[in-house]
Each structure stands twice: as C-alpha cells, then as structure tokens.
Write an enzyme that holds these catalytic residues in place. Structure first.
Site, PDB file in Angstrom:
ATOM      1  N   SER A   1      44.878  42.387  39.641  1.00 33.98           N
ATOM      2  CA  SER A   1      43.841  43.221  40.248  1.00 33.98           C
ATOM      3  C   SER A   1      43.797  44.638  39.686  1.00 33.98           C
ATOM      4  O   SER A   1      42.813  45.349  39.897  1.00 33.98           O
ATOM      5  CB  SER A   1      44.039  43.297  41.764  1.00 33.98           C
TER       6      SER A   1
ATOM      7  N   LYS B   1      46.683  49.782  44.588  1.00 26.80           N
ATOM      8  CA  LYS B   1      45.285  50.033  44.218  1.00 26.80           C
ATOM      9  C   LYS B   1      45.120  51.508  43.869  1.00 26.80           C
ATOM     10  O   LYS B   1      46.034  52.314  43.999  1.00 26.80           O
ATOM     11  CB  LYS B   1      44.338  49.685  45.384  1.00 26.80           C
TER      12      LYS B   1
END
Length: 289
Positions: A59, A132
């Site tokens: 990701s 993230k």
C-alpha cells in the site's frame, strides 16, 4: 609490589580486599551480562523511544516495499502533533480491515519467539498496525479531484511525485472501497488525521475507512533501515508546504515546527558506555576482520 600501610606499619586488609574486588571480570562472565543489559536496553528503547516495523503490504509502494523495515520515532508526537506529509504508524479503528491475516506460529516455541520479537521490535506487525502518509489535519478539507486529477487540501492541489500508481479516474466513488481516485470532500474531525497510502490503486485508507484518531498514532517512520540497499530517510515532500491552514484554525496561531529526529542520539551514550568493556572490544575486533 607496593603495599599500603597503616600508621602502625601493618597492611590494611580492607584496602587489600578492595583491590581484589576491582579486578576485571573474565570474558565468559562479562559477555552474558552484557547480553542481558543489551536486551533490557532494547526493550526500553522499543517501548519508549524507537521501534522497527516490518512492511507487510504494497500500500506504500514505491516509497516502501514489502519486506522493508522502517524505524519509528515514538516520542516525537509526545511534544507535537503529526504534520502533513509525514509517514506514520498507527493502530486502525474498528472500521479498518486487517492488513495481515497470518496466524501466529503454534506451540510454546512459536509463542516465545513472537514474544521476544515483540519486545525488541523485530516481529511481524499486528493485524491492526498500519503505515500511511498524513494528508489532512484536524479541520482540513480534503477531496479529489481537481481538473488535473489531484488531491486538494483546503483548496490547494497536491503534486505528489511519490504516487506512481494512482487509482483510476473513471471509477465512480464508492465509500465501501478505495478503488476510485475520486471522493467527496471530507472535513477532518478534531483530534483526527486523514491518511492515504502512496500506492493508491491498492491502498485501503481514509478514503473508505475513515480518519484516524491522533491518539492511535504510534509514531513517525523516519528512515528505512533494511535492506541496507534501500537505506533512505522518509522526509516530508515540499508540496505540503503550500497548503494553507484550515478556515477553522485560530487566527495568528504559530505553525508547529517539526522537531529533529533525535531519537537515535539518545542511544549514542549507551553505545559509548558499552564500548568501554573488554567484551565489546573483543566482538568489535573480531567483526572487523
């Protein structure tokens, strides 16, 4: 041999005993002791200062690849809040789907190995640990897209060179999944941050799983430490410097300046202390050959 005499000319037995107790420990006794001390220091550093995290998914590609290990500063957010553009590790809320579904190794040996790995920070991440990039802060208005397909924060478009594989524009927004690049404007709630992965095609992030409480943030990932061929710092891209403060911010509030990533400096005195021991010198000299 020079002996210390008392006033009456006799040898002081206490001083003679003190000289005996000051003798250096043999290496076979000193080395296990240093290993125990090093393990305790590793646990303390992992708990309060720094921790290594394993990257289990794609990701964050190509900023972070599967198998990378990053070092996370766990004290920086004790003195300030996260800033836009920083890469953070956090615990997902109930809305966040687990990113790893591996079962722990069975048996006592497997449990012991995982426990030791957790203590020193080299084990695989838990199912609710995520990494993230911070896109929006409390009060920010985040949406996508402008006429060029860019994410905007408070009306300022972001030029994101770290996003090499973006989500397609032709897919309609779907709050149940993050496949579309487009999403409606989100006003980040107080005490929360809006985070997104750098590989937008596969990243399940705040677009569909919601913002993350700042209290859930473990720390800031600031460097890739493994493999050695990928050593690099995780700096804040310059595009975030152009983002204006949210309209709800108090006027005249001074901007928060990022603190130096000085967690590593706290380890240097510990290393210097260990370098004085014979065991450390023996290991260092053997590894240098």
């Amino acid at each position: 041999m020079v002996q210390t005499l008392d006033e009456d000319g006799t040898v002081d037995p206490w001083r003679r005993r003190a000289r005996r107790t000051r003798r250096q420990m043999p290496l076979w006794q000193e080395l296990p002791l240093l290993l125990v001390v090093a393990f305790c220091l590793a646990v303390l550093i992992r708990t309060f200062l720094l921790q290594a995290f394993f990257i289990p998914s794609s990701s964050m590609e190509d900023t972070l690849l599967i198998g990378d290990r990053v070092l996370v500063n766990k004290v920086v957010y004790d003195v300030r809040d996260p800033q836009r553009g920083e890469v953070v590790v956090f615990r997902g809320t109930d809305r966040w789907a687990p990113q790893v579904d591996e079962q722990p190794a069975p048996g006592v040996a497997g449990k012991l190995t995982r426990t030791v790995g957790d203590l020193v920070g080299v084990s695989r991440p838990g199912e609710k640990d995520f990494i993230k990039r911070v896109i929006g802060l409390p009060g920010d208005r985040v949406k996508c897209c402008d006429s060029q397909g860019r994410v905007t924060v408070n009306g300022t478009p972001l030029n994101e060179p770290y996003v090499l594989r973006d989500s397609p524009l032709d897919l309609p927004p779907n709050p149940a999944e993050c496949r579309s690049r487009r999403f409606d404007e989100v006003v980040v709630p107080p005490g929360q941050i809006f985070v997104m992965g750098d590989h937008r095609e596969v990243s399940q992030d705040a677009r569909c799983q919601g913002p993350v409480p700042i209290d859930n943030v473990v720390g800031r990932a600031f460097i890739v430490v493994w493999p050695s061929s990928r050593w690099t710092s995780l700096s804040v891209p310059s595009t975030f410097a152009d983002v204006s403060a949210p309209a709800t911010a108090s006027p005249g509030a001074p901007p928060v300046q990022p603190t130096p990533q000085g967690g590593v400096l706290l380890i240097l005195p510990l290393v210097a202390a260990l370098r004085g021991s014979r065991a450390f010198r023996s290991v260092a000299s053997s590894s240098a050959t």
